[in-house]
Motif scaffolding. Sequence first.
Motif, PDB file in Angstrom:
ATOM      1  N   ALA A 118       0.865  -1.175   0.000  1.00 49.73           N
ATOM      2  CA  ALA A 118       0.000   0.000   0.000  1.00 49.73           C
ATOM      3  C   ALA A 118       0.901   1.224   0.000  1.00 49.73           C
ATOM      4  CB  ALA A 118      -0.912  -0.001   1.221  1.00 49.73           C
ATOM      5  N   ARG A 119       0.745   2.099  -0.983  1.00 48.43           N
ATOM      6  CA  ARG A 119       1.746   3.142  -1.228  1.00 48.43           C
ATOM      7  C   ARG A 119       1.314   4.525  -0.773  1.00 48.43           C
ATOM      8  NH1 ARG A 119       3.979   6.224  -6.523  1.00 48.43           N
ATOM      9  NH2 ARG A 119       5.975   6.842  -5.644  1.00 48.43           N
ATOM     10  N   LEU A 120       2.209   5.172  -0.030  1.00 52.79           N
ATOM     11  CA  LEU A 120       2.121   6.603   0.256  1.00 52.79           C
ATOM     12  C   LEU A 120       3.223   7.265  -0.546  1.00 52.79           C
ATOM     13  CD1 LEU A 120       0.957   8.967   1.957  1.00 52.79           C
ATOM     14  CD2 LEU A 120       2.699   8.461   3.668  1.00 52.79           C
ATOM     15  N   SER A 121       2.856   8.047  -1.552  1.00 55.77           N
ATOM     16  CA  SER A 121       3.859   8.583  -2.479  1.00 55.77           C
ATOM     17  C   SER A 121       4.518   9.830  -1.898  1.00 55.77           C
ATOM     18  CB  SER A 121       3.220   8.897  -3.836  1.00 55.77           C
ATOM     19  OG  SER A 121       2.077   9.696  -3.670  1.00 55.77           O
ATOM     20  N   ILE A 122       5.833   9.731  -1.696  1.00 52.17           N
ATOM     21  CA  ILE A 122       6.654  10.832  -1.180  1.00 52.17           C
ATOM     22  C   ILE A 122       7.762  11.159  -2.185  1.00 52.17           C
ATOM     23  CG2 ILE A 122       8.180  11.577   0.685  1.00 52.17           C
ATOM     24  CD1 ILE A 122       5.329  11.230   1.631  1.00 52.17           C
ATOM     25  N   ILE A 123       8.426  10.107  -2.691  1.00 52.93           N
ATOM     26  CA  ILE A 123       9.460  10.235  -3.714  1.00 52.93           C
ATOM     27  C   ILE A 123       8.940   9.591  -4.991  1.00 52.93           C
ATOM     28  CG2 ILE A 123      11.821   9.621  -4.370  1.00 52.93           C
ATOM     29  CD1 ILE A 123      11.779  11.518  -2.029  1.00 52.93           C
ATOM     30  N   ASP A 124       9.034  10.306  -6.123  1.00 50.43           N
ATOM     31  CA  ASP A 124       8.506   9.868  -7.416  1.00 50.43           C
ATOM     32  C   ASP A 124       6.998   9.682  -7.312  1.00 50.43           C
ATOM     33  OD1 ASP A 124       7.992   9.027  -9.957  1.00 50.43           O
ATOM     34  OD2 ASP A 124       9.268   7.243  -9.889  1.00 50.43           O
ATOM     35  N   GLY A 148       9.302   2.796   3.996  1.00 50.68           N
ATOM     36  CA  GLY A 148      10.251   3.711   4.604  1.00 50.68           C
ATOM     37  C   GLY A 148      10.933   4.597   3.591  1.00 50.68           C
ATOM     38  N   GLU A 149      12.056   5.147   3.981  1.00 46.94           N
ATOM     39  CA  GLU A 149      12.835   6.044   3.125  1.00 46.94           C
ATOM     40  C   GLU A 149      14.318   5.698   3.213  1.00 46.94           C
ATOM     41  OE1 GLU A 149      11.591   8.092   1.076  1.00 46.94           O
ATOM     42  OE2 GLU A 149       9.578   8.546   1.836  1.00 46.94           O
ATOM     43  N   PHE A 150      14.968   5.735   2.063  1.00 44.93           N
ATOM     44  CA  PHE A 150      16.430   5.654   1.998  1.00 44.93           C
ATOM     45  C   PHE A 150      16.952   7.028   1.616  1.00 44.93           C
ATOM     46  CE2 PHE A 150      15.285   1.220   0.607  1.00 44.93           C
ATOM     47  CZ  PHE A 150      15.642   0.607   1.799  1.00 44.93           C
ATOM     48  N   VAL A 159      19.559  16.404   8.908  1.00 38.69           N
ATOM     49  CA  VAL A 159      18.378  17.229   8.628  1.00 38.69           C
ATOM     50  C   VAL A 159      18.276  17.535   7.138  1.00 38.69           C
ATOM     51  CG1 VAL A 159      17.378  19.516   8.974  1.00 38.69           C
ATOM     52  CG2 VAL A 159      18.212  18.212  10.941  1.00 38.69           C
ATOM     53  N   GLN A 160      19.380  17.924   6.532  1.00 42.16           N
ATOM     54  CA  GLN A 160      19.355  18.249   5.105  1.00 42.16           C
ATOM     55  C   GLN A 160      18.892  17.067   4.269  1.00 42.16           C
ATOM     56  OE1 GLN A 160      23.486  19.893   4.907  1.00 42.16           O
ATOM     57  NE2 GLN A 160      22.517  21.616   3.864  1.00 42.16           N
ATOM     58  N   LEU A 161      19.365  15.878   4.575  1.00 45.45           N
ATOM     59  CA  LEU A 161      18.951  14.691   3.829  1.00 45.45           C
ATOM     60  C   LEU A 161      17.451  14.457   3.974  1.00 45.45           C
ATOM     61  CD1 LEU A 161      21.851  12.191   4.622  1.00 45.45           C
ATOM     62  CD2 LEU A 161      21.279  13.129   2.371  1.00 45.45           C
ATOM     63  N   ARG A 162      16.907  14.715   5.149  1.00 47.84           N
ATOM     64  CA  ARG A 162      15.503  14.417   5.399  1.00 47.84           C
ATOM     65  C   ARG A 162      14.557  15.505   4.913  1.00 47.84           C
ATOM     66  NH1 ARG A 162      18.704  11.560   8.150  1.00 47.84           N
ATOM     67  NH2 ARG A 162      18.143   9.457   8.878  1.00 47.84           N
ATOM     68  N   GLY A 194      18.693   5.427   6.604  1.00 45.65           N
ATOM     69  CA  GLY A 194      17.322   5.897   6.734  1.00 45.65           C
ATOM     70  C   GLY A 194      16.505   5.025   7.650  1.00 45.65           C
ATOM     71  N   GLU A 195      15.182   5.121   7.488  1.00 46.81           N
ATOM     72  CA  GLU A 195      14.259   4.308   8.260  1.00 46.81           C
ATOM     73  C   GLU A 195      13.526   3.390   7.282  1.00 46.81           C
ATOM     74  OE1 GLU A 195      14.466   7.666   8.952  1.00 46.81           O
ATOM     75  OE2 GLU A 195      12.818   8.633   7.873  1.00 46.81           O
ATOM     76  N   PHE A 196      13.550   2.086   7.562  1.00 45.91           N
ATOM     77  CA  PHE A 196      13.038   1.151   6.559  1.00 45.91           C
ATOM     78  C   PHE A 196      12.688  -0.197   7.164  1.00 45.91           C
ATOM     79  CE2 PHE A 196      17.709   1.103   6.594  1.00 45.91           C
ATOM     80  CZ  PHE A 196      17.988  -0.233   6.854  1.00 45.91           C
TER      81      PHE A 196
END
Length: 669
Positions: free
Chosen positions: A51-57, A80-82, A259-262, A126-128
């Motif tokens: 089930a997708r929550l679109s954040i990147i792409d 999660g996010e990388f 912080v910058q990465l996130r 990241g968190e994954f």
Amino acid sequence: MCGIAGIFAARPEQEVDSQVLVNMAAIMHHRGPDNYGYCNPAGVGMGMSHARLSIIDLNENRGRQPFFLHGGQIIFAHNGEFYDYQRLRGELTAEGEHFESKSDSEIVPHLYLRLGMEKTLTHLRGEFAFALFDEQQDCLYLVRDRFGIKPLYWTEVNGQIVFGSEVKTVLAHPEVKPQIDSQGLFHQLIQVMVPGTTAFKGVNQVEPGHMLKIQRRDGQFEIETCKYWDMDFPIPENRPRLDDESYIQGVRRHLLDAVQLRLNADVPVGCYLSGGIDSCSILGLASAVSQSPIRAFTISFDNDEYDEASIATEMAHATGAEQDILKLNADLLYDNFARTIWHTERTIYNTLAVAKLMMSQHVRHVDYKVVLTGEGSDELFAGYPAFRKDMFLHGMEGLDKQQAEEWQRTLMESNKLFQGAMLPKDEYVSDSINAKVGFTPSCLQPWLGCSDLARQLLHPAIRDELSGYEPGEAIAERLDDNYLQGRHPLDKAQYVWIKTMLEGQILTWGGDRVDMANSMEARPAFLDHHLAEYAATIPPELRIRGSKEKYVLREAMKGLLPTVLYERQKFAFMAPPAHTDDKKWQKLKGLFARYASPAQLQEAGLIDADFVAELMSRQESSATDAADKVQIDAVLNHVLGVMLLHHHFIQQDVSQLAYDRAQQLGWVV
């Protein structure tokens, strides 16, 4: 951020039901409302859904998972996010790899095929939580991030491994029959969980920093648990000796990088903002590098003793942030208690979990999907009052006794609201934890100290079953001695908290579960593992200097923080307990009447109804002191939570709920 699910059959010829996979995604639609996908090729005995929550792409088709790559050899799904994935993607592209999407998720199968899983994990930041099936090796990997920011549950039933991002996802499989686990029930009542366990019999968690390698051989599973990372505080004589300013600059540099990465996303990114140094530091750094004002979201309580909104407002003004304050009262908190337990899938000691669920709902209502948060700072830089207590008691050789006693008095006075919760009312010693750690960390004492209350609360049949059970022993068995031996007492206290309360409480009912309940992604920059590994090298006396906690972080952020915040002691962030206000108390009693009446308690067979009545009477008595009331309030919240777990997951047929949800969404295959 999304939700993943899957079924791995013991034999390749076993068919994986497409609709069950889709139902498993549907029951966690809140984690990923933007899209869904499933994959279960014939003759493989393996299926995954997503089930997708679109954040990147944000492209609806390109970012769809599970990925089915390299001629069908790899099936992969990720939650999660990388971060820093663009660099890795660029390097892989230069080496001839072809990507089907712009998603950060797709880097994992490409890295795996080149490097293998062990080396792949060293590149992930990241968190994954993810699942990867290698058809050629006939092997399934279940992997969770280093701190357990993202959840991942699994069970084995009737020759199948069933896994998913939430317990309800696992229970959506019709062959998984939910049952409250007796030991799990005991731990629900005392707040602190045994790492890797849940409230449900046979349903396990992949532990933080671990992977499960599940090999299929001749119709049997060979399950190997591998640790790939842990919080490794150096032995004192091996700790680098730098001057104070070097450590201060190092913290500032690593946190700014995190912080910058996130801040990288294809949607707007906001910040959670309380009156603490942690979230204020995140907002200050994010504002410094952002080209536009940051939206800052603040919770305000209807009790001045617990409310931090005024300090948060001062920080918002200092950074030019657009502050958004959500004012919460008893009606909102207790009216949403039952819904919160559906999402946390474990009990809660304080309605802060409800407050955070209400905040994530508000964030989504104003069209934000992503916020940066301050979780993890106290763990890395020794911010909790319990850490200061352990430092005073065990970590300051040659400390002047009079000075130590004065610091202790100051500590207890400034945290008197939280005695019985964040600080122990009375000393509690676990022989098993003492043998493993050298002392019983103060952070566990309030909860282990509830053991006698918890035993009396258990239904007599369960009490008899657990007559020889010692919760401290069960927790101690899961602590890795290799990361405790020879360490400074403060390192030990922080390590124990990280392995128990951080993952089991703060990142669960205080983080992912109440954030993703409303399809909102929280990014805890302090839990960047590069920052964490650096923080572990910082000497204890720079984490706590005298009576001041998080000294090195304060100095690193000094130029960003208002004076009142820089000079302020740690103030635990929690909602006002029910006993502090009659309206809240009546609301809590109303929930007991609805979900935990004497008849319901008797029918469920989990909790002793007579002792619940006795605790209610104690709580209403003026003879009960304040610290006892804090502890009883927490225990009563846990009792209510247990009965809500029973209501949500035992009395209801979760597999039927999942199918009904799939039909409502039009996800019928």
